[in-house]
Design an enzyme around this catalytic site. Structure first.
Site, mmCIF file in Angstrom:
data_model
loop_
_atom_site.group_PDB
_atom_site.id
_atom_site.type_symbol
_atom_site.label_atom_id
_atom_site.label_comp_id
_atom_site.label_asym_id
_atom_site.label_seq_id
_atom_site.Cartn_x
_atom_site.Cartn_y
_atom_site.Cartn_z
ATOM 1 N N LYS A 22 0.856 -1.168 -0.006
ATOM 2 C CA LYS A 22 -0.009 -0.016 -0.050
ATOM 3 C C LYS A 22 0.859 1.058 0.028
ATOM 4 C CE LYS A 22 -2.905 2.556 3.128
ATOM 5 N NZ LYS A 22 -2.096 3.721 3.690
ATOM 6 N N ASN A 23 1.649 1.339 0.965
ATOM 7 C CA ASN A 23 2.666 2.538 1.030
ATOM 8 C C ASN A 23 3.686 2.932 0.042
ATOM 9 O OD1 ASN A 23 1.649 3.134 3.528
ATOM 10 N ND2 ASN A 23 3.082 2.137 4.605
ATOM 11 N N ARG A 97 -4.505 10.883 2.785
ATOM 12 C CA ARG A 97 -3.255 11.504 3.262
ATOM 13 C C ARG A 97 -2.395 11.416 2.036
ATOM 14 N NH1 ARG A 97 -1.421 13.958 7.154
ATOM 15 N NH2 ARG A 97 0.631 14.032 7.420
ATOM 16 N N ASP A 121 -5.382 8.472 8.780
ATOM 17 C CA ASP A 121 -5.452 7.771 10.338
ATOM 18 C C ASP A 121 -5.484 8.818 11.083
ATOM 19 O OD1 ASP A 121 -5.881 5.105 9.546
ATOM 20 O OD2 ASP A 121 -3.893 4.764 9.504
ATOM 21 N N ASP A 319 4.183 0.742 11.870
ATOM 22 C CA ASP A 319 2.722 0.168 11.287
ATOM 23 C C ASP A 319 2.652 -1.327 12.011
ATOM 24 O OD1 ASP A 319 2.075 2.317 10.057
ATOM 25 O OD2 ASP A 319 2.618 1.684 7.949
#
Length: 435
Positions: A22-23, A97, A121, A319
Site C-alpha cells: 500500500k505505502n 493523506r 488515520d 505500522d
C-alpha cells in the site's frame, strides 16, 4: 458503515500471498504525473486508499486503464490543471493523506500545486513541514490559506539545492525526490528516508530517465533532467501484511505459509517476531510459520524486559507495533511496546483490555504487555476499528478469542487490506461481513 462478525478460536491452515505494498503504491501512483508517456504498474492492491488515489488521478485527466486483476496503465498527457481549483478536487484530496505526494510531480512538471489539508488515520499529529521545507529549498513559494486549509505552491523555476531534512519522512522524501528529478541542477538530500518502498520509487524514476544515486542510503544525490519517459513497475509485497500474518499465525496456533515474501526486503521484521518467540522458517522466498501452542518472549542479555520500539528504516516499522502488541497478549513473558512516532496509536488497547488482555498503558507512547501464555484466552466483544493497523490487530485478537466478536467501522481495515475476510476465510477463518 460495515462490520465484521468473527467467530474466534479456529485454527487456520494454508498458503496466503501478500498484496502489493500500500505505502509503495501511493508513491508510485503519484509518480505517473511526471511524464506524458504511458506507465504500467503491476501488483496494485484493491484497497480504498489506493482506489481513491486512482480515481483522483483520473479526475485530473490521467488516462487510466485496468489491464489485469492487479495491473493498470496510466498516461498523464492531458492533465487538467484547472481541476485543481475545484471544490471537488479539494474534497477528494483531503480524504486521502497519500494525495500530498501529487505535489512534487505537479511542481516538477507543471510548476504549480494545490492541496487541501490531507486526511488519513487519526493516530496523532502528522505534520507537513518536511514536504514544504524541501519544496522551498528547491525554490518553490509556499502559501497556506488558514481559513480554507488549502496549500498553494508556486514552483515554476525549481533549482537543485542541498538540504538536510528535519526528519527522515518517507512521504516527505518521496515528494521532494519527485520534485527534484526535473529541477535544474543538482539536489542533495541528507537524512533522507531509505525504506524499500522509497528505493523502489527511485529505481523506477531512474528507469524513466532520472539520475538518482545513493539509493538505499540516507544521502541521495539527484541530477535534474529535462523530461522523463514511460516504464513498467511491479510493487513489492506489503511488509505490513506479512508481519500481520506472522502475528495471526502465532495468536491462532495456525500453520501458515506466506508466499513470495521478498524476504531480503523485510529488514529486521522477521527477527523481531522471532524475539517474540515465534518460529519462522524460510523456504526459498516463502515464510513458513508452524502451529505453536506456546511462544516465549525474549529478554535483553542482562535479563531485563524486552522493549520493541519503532524507528526509521532499517529500524522496526511503526505500522507493525499494533501487531506486536496484540501478539504479545498470548505469549509467555512481558514486553514494553514503545510507539515513538505517533501519540494516539496505542489508544486501541482499551478494547484488548476489555477482551481480557493484561496491558498497562504507561502513557500515550508506551504500553507494557503481560503475556497470558493462553492460560486465560481473550473473550469476544463488540469493538470499533480506530485506524488501519489497530483494526487488523483487533481482527487478530477476535480470531484468537473465545466466542464471537463484532468489529465496527471496518472501512478503516478496507483502506489497507484487500479482501482480508475472503482471504482469511480461505484458510479456515469464520469472518462474516455485515453491511
Amino acid at each position: 458503515m460495515s462490520s465484521f462478525r468473527v467467530k474466534g478460536g479456529l485454527k487456520l491452515k494454508g498458503e496466503i500471498t501478500p498484496q502489493g505494498a500500500k505505502n509503495e503504491a501511493l508513491q508510485i501512483l503519484c509518480a505517473v504525473l511526471l511524464t506524458p508517456e504511458k506507465i504500467t504498474i503491476n501488483k496494485i492492491p484493491n484497497i480504498r486508499d489506493v482506489n481513491k488515489l486512482i480515481d483522483l488521478l483520473s479526475d485530473m485527466g490521467v488516462k487510466v486503464d485496468k489491464t489485469g486483476p492487479e495491473s493498470y496503465t496510466f498516461k498523464a498527457d492531458q492533465v487538467d490543471l484547472k481541476y485543481l481549483d475545484t471544490e471537488d478536487f479539494l474534497q477528494k484530496a483531503s480524504a486521502l493523506r497519500g494525495s500530498v505526494m501529487i505535489l512534487g510531480p505537479l511542481l516538477a512538471r507543471f510548476g504549480t500545486g494545490r492541496l487541501s489539508k490531507p486526511g488519513g488515520d487519526k493516530i496523532g499529529r502528522r505534520r507537513m513541514d518536511t514536504h514544504f521545507t524541501g519544496f522551498q529549498k528547491l525554490g518553490a513559494e509556499f502559501h497556506y490559506d488558514n481559513k480554507r486549509e488549502i496549500y498553494h505552491i508556486d514552483g515554476k523555476n525549481l533549482k537543485g539545492a542541498y538540504m538536510l531534512l528535519d526528519e527522515a519522512s518517507v512521504t516527505g522524501t518521496a515528494n521532494i525526490v519527485m520534485a527534484a528529478v526535473l529541477a535544474e541542477g543538482k539536489t542533495t538530500i541528507y537524512n533522507a528516508a531509505c525504506e524499500p518502498y522509497l528505493q523502489q520509487l527511485c529505481e523506477m524514476l531512474n528507469r524513466m530517465g532520472a539520475k538518482i544515486t545513493g539509493i538505499g542510503s540516507n544521502l541521495l544525490n539527484i541530477e535534474g533532467v529535462k523530461s522523463l519517459k514511460g516504464t513498467e513497475h511491479t510493487l513489492l509485497p506489503d511488509m505490513i501484511e506479512i508481519g500481520s500474518f506472522i502475528g495471526l499465525a502465532a495468536m491462532t496456533q495456525s500453520e501458515i505459509t506466506i508466499k513470495d515474501a521478498q524476504i531480503h526486503r523485510l529488514g529486521i521484521i522477521p527477527d523481531t517476531f522471532r524475539r517474540m518467540g515465534i518460529n519462522l522458517e524460510f523456504r526459498g522466498d516463502d515464510i513458513y510459520i508452524p502451529a505453536q501452542k506456546h511462544y516465549i518472549i525474549d529478554t535483553f542479555i542482562d535479563g531485563s524486559i524486552l522493549t520493541i520500539a519503532d524507528a526509521i528504516w532499517p529500524g522496526f516499522t511503526p505500522d507493525l507495533l499494533s501487531i506486536v502488541l496484540v501478539t504479545a497478549t498470548q505469549a509467555k513473558g512481558t514486553v514494553l511496546v514503545h510507539q515513538k512516532m505517533f501519540e494516539s496509536r496505542l489508544f486501541f488497547v482499551d478494547k484488548l483490555i476489555d477482551m481480557g488482555a493484561q496491558i498497562i498503558l504507561c502513557d500515550p507512547h508506551r504500553a507494557t504487555v503481560i503475556g497470558l501464555d493462553r492460560k486465560y484466552p481473550l473473550r469476544g466483544i463488540r469493538m470499533t476499528s480506530p485506524d488501519i493497523r489497530a483494526g487488523v490487530a483487533l481482527l487478530i485478537a477476535a480470531l484468537s478469542a473465545e466466542g464471537t466478536s463484532v468489529i465496527d467501522n471496518i472501512e478503516q481495515i478496507d483502506r489497507g487490506y484487500q479482501y482480508i475476510d475472503q482471504r482469511l476465510n480461505a484458510l479456515g477463518a469464520d469472518i462474516v461481513r455485515i453491511d
